[in-house]
Design a protein around this motif. Structure first.
Motif, short mmCIF file in Angstrom:
data_model
loop_
_atom_site.label_atom_id
_atom_site.label_comp_id
_atom_site.label_asym_id
_atom_site.label_seq_id
_atom_site.Cartn_x
_atom_site.Cartn_y
_atom_site.Cartn_z
N UNK A 31 0.93 -0.94 -0.01
CA UNK A 31 0.13 0.11 0.08
C UNK A 31 0.80 1.33 -0.18
N UNK A 32 0.82 1.91 -0.94
CA UNK A 32 1.43 3.41 -1.17
C UNK A 32 1.16 4.31 0.22
N UNK A 120 1.17 13.45 8.92
CA UNK A 120 1.19 12.19 9.01
C UNK A 120 0.91 11.45 7.78
N UNK A 121 1.86 10.32 7.41
CA UNK A 121 1.74 9.44 6.24
C UNK A 121 1.92 8.10 6.80
N UNK A 122 1.29 7.15 6.14
CA UNK A 122 1.46 5.80 6.39
C UNK A 122 1.39 4.90 5.35
N UNK A 123 2.36 3.92 5.28
CA UNK A 123 2.42 2.98 4.18
C UNK A 123 2.59 1.72 4.96
N UNK A 124 2.01 0.57 3.90
CA UNK A 124 2.14 -0.80 4.78
C UNK A 124 2.28 -1.63 3.79
N UNK A 125 2.46 -2.97 4.22
CA UNK A 125 2.50 -4.12 3.37
C UNK A 125 1.83 -5.38 4.23
#
Length: 130
Positions: A31-32, A120-125
């Protein structure tokens, strides 16, 4: 043969560069970075990092769902904050959305984000359920 599939999720702001909301690569969903904006790319939450975090995780929930995942499937999360002192304010929101799931995690303080006023910015796998 490895599967590669791009996701553009309805209701998410149009990317401001050459990327997509998420990419499936085999059994993983990448996820970007998600920022606190609405579908028109307007900042949500003004100067309130908690409201911004709630927006980010709601947007992320929609992207994960498009890839067949939930927060319970997330194996790695990276959080970018413009002020690391906001961590104690953001953590309860994280705990709320992840519940019992405890992904590997990195938190980084950065000088600015691409959206003016974003904190805030959040990315994930995520591991796509079979």
């Amino acid at each position: 043969m490895t599967v590669r599939r791009e996701f553009r999720v309805e209701g998410q702001a149009e990317p401001i560069s050459h990327f997509t909301d998420a990419v499936q690569a085999g059994e993983l969903l990448f996820v970007s970075g998600v920022v606190p904006v609405d579908a028109r790319r307007q900042l949500v939450g003004e100067d309130d990092v908690v409201a911004q975090a709630r927006c980010v995780f709601e947007n992320m929930r929609e992207v994960l769902a498009a890839g067949g995942c939930t927060f319970a499937d997330v194996v790695k999360v990276t959080v970018y904050l413009t002020d690391v002192a906001d961590r104690p304010l953001v953590n309860p929101v994280r705990q709320e959305v992840f519940g019992e799931t405890r992904p590997a995690s990195t938190l980084v303080e950065i000088s600015a984000l691409v959206i003016p006023g974003a904190k805030i910015e959040v990315e994930c796998v995520a591991l796509i359920p079979s």
